[in-house]
Design a protein around this motif. Structure first.
Motif, PDB file in Angstrom:
ATOM      1  N   ARG A  43       0.781  -1.208  -0.086  1.00  0.00           N
ATOM      2  CA  ARG A  43       0.117   0.050   0.007  1.00  0.00           C
ATOM      3  C   ARG A  43       1.005   1.308  -0.025  1.00  0.00           C
ATOM      4  O   ARG A  43       0.459   2.186  -0.679  1.00  0.00           O
ATOM      5  N   ARG A  44       1.947   0.977   0.820  1.00  0.00           N
ATOM      6  CA  ARG A  44       2.793   2.477   0.872  1.00  0.00           C
ATOM      7  C   ARG A  44       3.662   2.602  -0.437  1.00  0.00           C
ATOM      8  O   ARG A  44       3.755   3.402  -0.836  1.00  0.00           O
ATOM      9  N   SER A  45       3.862   1.442  -1.136  1.00  0.00           N
ATOM     10  CA  SER A  45       4.528   1.518  -2.039  1.00  0.00           C
ATOM     11  C   SER A  45       3.542   2.259  -3.505  1.00  0.00           C
ATOM     12  O   SER A  45       4.170   2.862  -4.307  1.00  0.00           O
ATOM     13  N   ARG A  46       2.400   1.765  -3.427  1.00  0.00           N
ATOM     14  CA  ARG A  46       1.504   2.209  -4.255  1.00  0.00           C
ATOM     15  C   ARG A  46       1.281   3.709  -4.224  1.00  0.00           C
ATOM     16  O   ARG A  46       1.096   4.505  -5.185  1.00  0.00           O
ATOM     17  N   MET A  47       1.208   3.980  -3.053  1.00  0.00           N
ATOM     18  CA  MET A  47       1.196   5.516  -2.614  1.00  0.00           C
ATOM     19  C   MET A  47       2.143   6.407  -3.258  1.00  0.00           C
ATOM     20  O   MET A  47       1.992   7.541  -3.590  1.00  0.00           O
ATOM     21  N   ARG A  48       3.212   5.880  -2.959  1.00  0.00           N
ATOM     22  CA  ARG A  48       4.548   6.446  -3.519  1.00  0.00           C
ATOM     23  C   ARG A  48       4.661   6.758  -4.824  1.00  0.00           C
ATOM     24  O   ARG A  48       4.856   7.700  -5.519  1.00  0.00           O
ATOM     25  N   LYS A  49       4.206   5.350  -5.549  1.00  0.00           N
ATOM     26  CA  LYS A  49       4.213   5.388  -6.882  1.00  0.00           C
ATOM     27  C   LYS A  49       3.140   6.376  -7.648  1.00  0.00           C
ATOM     28  O   LYS A  49       3.398   7.044  -8.459  1.00  0.00           O
ATOM     29  N   GLN A  50       2.083   6.667  -7.009  1.00  0.00           N
ATOM     30  CA  GLN A  50       0.934   7.463  -7.052  1.00  0.00           C
ATOM     31  C   GLN A  50       1.361   8.860  -7.037  1.00  0.00           C
ATOM     32  O   GLN A  50       1.152   9.769  -7.909  1.00  0.00           O
ATOM     33  N   HIS A  52       4.542   9.842  -6.948  1.00  0.00           N
ATOM     34  CA  HIS A  52       5.599  10.193  -8.107  1.00  0.00           C
ATOM     35  C   HIS A  52       4.899  10.648  -9.194  1.00  0.00           C
ATOM     36  O   HIS A  52       5.391  11.549 -10.153  1.00  0.00           O
ATOM     37  N   LEU A  53       3.761  10.032  -9.590  1.00  0.00           N
ATOM     38  CA  LEU A  53       3.206  10.062 -10.976  1.00  0.00           C
ATOM     39  C   LEU A  53       2.620  11.478 -10.959  1.00  0.00           C
ATOM     40  O   LEU A  53       2.486  12.160 -12.017  1.00  0.00           O
ATOM     41  N   ASP A  54       1.699  11.581  -9.887  1.00  0.00           N
ATOM     42  CA  ASP A  54       1.166  13.019  -9.434  1.00  0.00           C
ATOM     43  C   ASP A  54       2.258  14.192  -9.838  1.00  0.00           C
ATOM     44  O   ASP A  54       2.040  14.981 -10.494  1.00  0.00           O
ATOM     45  N   ASP A  55       3.378  13.959  -9.379  1.00  0.00           N
ATOM     46  CA  ASP A  55       4.479  15.130  -9.467  1.00  0.00           C
ATOM     47  C   ASP A  55       4.862  15.252 -10.982  1.00  0.00           C
ATOM     48  O   ASP A  55       5.287  16.445 -11.188  1.00  0.00           O
ATOM     49  N   LEU A  56       5.131  14.133 -11.535  1.00  0.00           N
ATOM     50  CA  LEU A  56       5.415  13.931 -12.768  1.00  0.00           C
ATOM     51  C   LEU A  56       4.334  14.773 -13.813  1.00  0.00           C
ATOM     52  O   LEU A  56       4.836  15.546 -14.481  1.00  0.00           O
ATOM     53  N   MET A  57       3.077  14.598 -13.667  1.00  0.00           N
ATOM     54  CA  MET A  57       2.044  15.074 -14.142  1.00  0.00           C
ATOM     55  C   MET A  57       1.920  16.610 -14.076  1.00  0.00           C
ATOM     56  O   MET A  57       2.001  17.591 -15.096  1.00  0.00           O
ATOM     57  N   ALA A  58       2.269  17.103 -12.861  1.00  0.00           N
ATOM     58  CA  ALA A  58       2.437  18.712 -12.480  1.00  0.00           C
ATOM     59  C   ALA A  58       3.388  19.155 -13.049  1.00  0.00           C
ATOM     60  O   ALA A  58       3.536  20.223 -13.608  1.00  0.00           O
ATOM     61  N   GLN A  59       4.688  18.277 -13.141  1.00  0.00           N
ATOM     62  CA  GLN A  59       6.128  18.819 -13.805  1.00  0.00           C
ATOM     63  C   GLN A  59       5.332  19.042 -15.555  1.00  0.00           C
ATOM     64  O   GLN A  59       6.188  19.876 -15.920  1.00  0.00           O
ATOM     65  N   VAL A  60       4.977  17.931 -16.053  1.00  0.00           N
ATOM     66  CA  VAL A  60       4.574  18.148 -17.241  1.00  0.00           C
ATOM     67  C   VAL A  60       3.805  19.525 -17.692  1.00  0.00           C
ATOM     68  O   VAL A  60       4.015  20.107 -18.636  1.00  0.00           O
ATOM     69  N   ALA A  61       2.556  19.638 -16.855  1.00  0.00           N
ATOM     70  CA  ALA A  61       1.895  20.811 -16.979  1.00  0.00           C
ATOM     71  C   ALA A  61       2.859  22.089 -16.791  1.00  0.00           C
ATOM     72  O   ALA A  61       2.380  23.040 -17.757  1.00  0.00           O
ATOM     73  N   GLN A  62       3.520  22.245 -15.949  1.00  0.00           N
ATOM     74  CA  GLN A  62       4.474  23.163 -15.821  1.00  0.00           C
ATOM     75  C   GLN A  62       5.168  23.587 -16.940  1.00  0.00           C
ATOM     76  O   GLN A  62       5.407  24.785 -17.549  1.00  0.00           O
ATOM     77  N   LEU A  63       5.930  22.433 -17.368  1.00  0.00           N
ATOM     78  CA  LEU A  63       6.763  22.624 -18.733  1.00  0.00           C
ATOM     79  C   LEU A  63       6.159  22.900 -20.040  1.00  0.00           C
ATOM     80  O   LEU A  63       6.532  23.839 -20.561  1.00  0.00           O
TER      81      LEU A  63
END
Length: 155
Positions: A43-50, A52-63
């Motif tokens: 569960r913690r691993s899935r939360m970390r992965k999610q 990380h994915l949310d951070d990457l999506m925010a970075q894509v939007a910013q870029l």
């Protein structure tokens, strides 16, 4: 003796079977704890992965936003550059026309000076002729505006 050893071995079997039951219960309890721990870890691993994915999506939007701003800035700069190039072409045309006029005027002055030298005696060689041509107020034809536009020239 035989009966005493048999009795002791029988009681030992009873104790072993009780111990085996306790041991099995202990192993089952450890197995359940391990399963719960593994589930929590997953569960913690899935939360970390999610996350990380949310951070990457925010970075894509910013870029993408920054990329759009840069493209807009480039377009504005390109437009300014083209405007300056057009103005520069007009100025070059005006310089060329003025240079041509200056050459023509210098030729006229040279011709007038050479024709004046024929009729002027040597005592007045260095004095300007009192001709109306050299009077700045009578040179209104020289003060005409120079008209040029970017449409006249091809790049």
């Amino acid at each position: 003796m035989a009966s005493s050893s048999g009795t002791s071995s029988g009681s030992s079997l009873l104790r072993n079977s009780g111990s085996e039951g306790d041991l099995q219960a202990l192993m089952d309890q450890r197995k359940r704890k391990r399963m719960i721990s593994n589930r929590e870890s997953a569960r913690r691993s899935r939360m970390r992965k999610q996350k990380h994915l949310d951070d990457l999506m925010a970075q894509v939007a910013q870029l993408r936003k920054e990329n759009h701003q840069i493209i807009t800035s480039i377009n504005i700069t390109t437009q300014h550059y083209l405007n300056v190039e057009a103005d520069n072409s007009i100025l070059r045309a005006q310089v060329s026309e003025l240079s041509h006029r200056l050459e023509s005027l210098n030729e006229i002055i040279g011709l007038l000076n050479s024709s004046n030298d024929v009729f002027v005696d040597s005592s007045t060689f260095n004095e300007p002729a009192a001709d109306s041509f050299f009077n700045p107020l009578s040179m209104s034809y020289l003060n005409q505006p120079i008209m040029a536009s970017a449409d006249m020239f091809q790049y």
